[in-house]
Motif scaffolding. Structure first.
Motif, PDB file in Angstrom:
ATOM      1  N   GLY A  60      24.878 -40.028   0.570  1.00 20.10           N
ATOM      2  CA  GLY A  60      23.573 -39.385   0.857  1.00 20.10           C
ATOM      3  C   GLY A  60      23.134 -37.913   0.382  1.00 20.10           C
ATOM      4  O   GLY A  60      22.195 -37.860  -0.271  1.00 20.10           O
ATOM      5  N   VAL A  61      24.230 -36.984   0.594  1.00 17.96           N
ATOM      6  CA  VAL A  61      23.822 -35.925   0.147  1.00 17.96           C
ATOM      7  C   VAL A  61      24.039 -35.634  -1.236  1.00 17.96           C
ATOM      8  O   VAL A  61      23.045 -35.030  -1.791  1.00 17.96           O
ATOM      9  N   ALA A  62      24.814 -36.642  -2.004  1.00 21.76           N
ATOM     10  CA  ALA A  62      24.858 -36.538  -3.546  1.00 21.76           C
ATOM     11  C   ALA A  62      23.824 -37.086  -4.155  1.00 21.76           C
ATOM     12  O   ALA A  62      23.313 -36.580  -5.161  1.00 21.76           O
ATOM     13  N   GLY A  63      23.056 -37.839  -3.335  1.00 19.13           N
ATOM     14  CA  GLY A  63      21.673 -38.187  -3.955  1.00 19.13           C
ATOM     15  C   GLY A  63      20.618 -37.149  -4.057  1.00 19.13           C
ATOM     16  O   GLY A  63      19.538 -37.444  -4.631  1.00 19.13           O
ATOM     17  N   ALA A  64      20.846 -36.444  -3.222  1.00 21.70           N
ATOM     18  CA  ALA A  64      19.815 -35.051  -3.004  1.00 21.70           C
ATOM     19  C   ALA A  64      20.144 -34.074  -3.805  1.00 21.70           C
ATOM     20  O   ALA A  64      19.361 -33.245  -4.113  1.00 21.70           O
ATOM     21  N   THR A  65      21.415 -33.670  -3.806  1.00 22.63           N
ATOM     22  CA  THR A  65      21.873 -32.454  -4.491  1.00 22.63           C
ATOM     23  C   THR A  65      23.153 -32.792  -5.402  1.00 22.63           C
ATOM     24  O   THR A  65      23.908 -33.522  -4.793  1.00 22.63           O
TER      25      THR A  65
ATOM     26  N   HIS B  26      28.314 -28.804  -4.678  1.00 28.86           N
ATOM     27  CA  HIS B  26      29.740 -28.988  -4.230  1.00 28.86           C
ATOM     28  C   HIS B  26      29.859 -28.281  -2.862  1.00 28.86           C
ATOM     29  O   HIS B  26      30.322 -29.004  -2.035  1.00 28.86           O
ATOM     30  N   VAL B  27      29.002 -27.208  -2.663  1.00 29.97           N
ATOM     31  CA  VAL B  27      29.138 -26.380  -1.226  1.00 29.97           C
ATOM     32  C   VAL B  27      28.599 -27.562  -0.472  1.00 29.97           C
ATOM     33  O   VAL B  27      29.217 -27.810   0.981  1.00 29.97           O
TER      34      VAL B  27
ATOM     35  N   ALA C 200      28.830 -30.858   4.261  1.00 29.84           N
ATOM     36  CA  ALA C 200      28.330 -32.280   4.997  1.00 29.84           C
ATOM     37  C   ALA C 200      29.680 -32.973   5.271  1.00 29.84           C
ATOM     38  O   ALA C 200      29.545 -33.530   6.324  1.00 29.84           O
ATOM     39  N   GLY C 201      30.401 -33.361   4.376  1.00 30.30           N
ATOM     40  CA  GLY C 201      31.706 -33.906   4.436  1.00 30.30           C
ATOM     41  C   GLY C 201      32.491 -33.501   5.507  1.00 30.30           C
ATOM     42  O   GLY C 201      32.929 -34.334   6.731  1.00 30.30           O
TER      43      GLY C 201
ATOM     44  N   ILE D 106      34.593 -37.895  -4.055  1.00 34.65           N
ATOM     45  CA  ILE D 106      33.540 -37.170  -4.393  1.00 34.65           C
ATOM     46  C   ILE D 106      33.350 -35.891  -4.914  1.00 34.65           C
ATOM     47  O   ILE D 106      32.486 -35.320  -5.716  1.00 34.65           O
ATOM     48  N   LEU D 107      34.305 -35.150  -4.064  1.00 31.42           N
ATOM     49  CA  LEU D 107      34.589 -33.705  -4.607  1.00 31.42           C
ATOM     50  C   LEU D 107      35.290 -33.500  -5.971  1.00 31.42           C
ATOM     51  O   LEU D 107      34.997 -32.522  -6.531  1.00 31.42           O
ATOM     52  N   LEU D 108      36.148 -34.382  -6.230  1.00 28.53           N
ATOM     53  CA  LEU D 108      36.928 -34.211  -7.310  1.00 28.53           C
ATOM     54  C   LEU D 108      36.503 -34.821  -8.735  1.00 28.53           C
ATOM     55  O   LEU D 108      36.716 -34.485  -9.660  1.00 28.53           O
TER      56      LEU D 108
END
Length: 238
Positions: free
Chosen positions: A43-48, A51-52, A57-58, A173-175
């Protein structure tokens, strides 16, 4: 002798059942961690693309979820343990006040299990001589006074399993590069959900097809919804 052998096997069966329940709870805890954290970070990746933001959020979701699971499990198991202790205290009081009546009751329980009256009486007397509370707890309450469930162990198991499940989508998702992070993370999560669905079904003795389908569809829907909300918020600039 057959009745006595069956009697001796019962605690082992319950011990195995408890181990399976713990394992099933661990699998479900990991499953919850995967779905919760995947939904959050996707969900956060859909908005921004930050990485921070994803890391913050994670980690927040991981810690909040694992602590919530641990506290909830601790409270639940503590309540169960309090009920078990109360039942044992009642039984202990009955044994002190009316030992003969309790011996008759224990004999009746073994007769109800199929033992002949004379053998049932003999078994009841021998077990009462050894440990009357343990005998009645086993036959009446299906409890072992020396092996009550530990609330701290339950809480720790929930914390660890949820954390383990959460780490997968968070690390993936971070890598990954921005262009592939969402689809690859979603694919990895769905693969894990397929596996946990199969394992939970196997532990429960149920057909795996429905469990896998429920797991995969539920997790996929959760990620789709949160990603859609994230995209909408990102486009709106919220």
């Amino acid at each position: 002798m057959a009745g006595q052998a069956g009697k001796q096997d019962e605690p082992h069966g319950r011990a195995l059942g408890r181990r399976l329940n713990w394992l099933r709870a661990g699998v479900l805890g990991a499953n919850d961690g995967v779905v919760s954290t995947a939904g959050l970070v996707i969900g956060v990746a859909g908005a921004t693309t930050s990485h921070v933001a994803l890391l913050t959020a994670g980690l927040a979701g991981l810690l909040a979820g694992s602590m919530s699971m641990a506290v909830g499990e601790y409270v639940s198991v503590s309540s169960q343990r309090d009920s078990e202790r109360a039942a044992l205290l009642v039984e202990q009081g009955e044994l002190a006040e009316a030992p003969e009546a309790e011996l008759d009751e224990l004999t009746g329980l073994y007769e109800a299990k199929g033992l002949p009256p004379a053998l049932a009486r003999d078994v009841a007397e021998q077990l009462t001589e050894r440990d009357p509370l343990a005998a009645h707890a086993d036959a009446e309450l299906k409890l072992d006074p020396d092996a009550l469930t530990s609330a701290w162990q339950a809480a720790g198991a929930s914390f660890v399993s949820f954390t383990a499940g959460s780490l997968l989508p968070l690390l993936v998702i971070l890598l990954l590069p921005v262009s592939s992070r969402v689809p690859v993370t979603a694919a990895a999560v769905l693969a894990v959900l397929w596996a946990t669905g199969a394992v939970s079904a196997r532990l429960g003795g149920a057909p795996p097809g429905r469990a896998i389908l429920r797991n995969v569809l539920g997790g996929g829907l959760a990620m789709a919804v949160t990603y859609g909300v994230g995209v909408a918020l990102g486009v709106a600039g919220v």
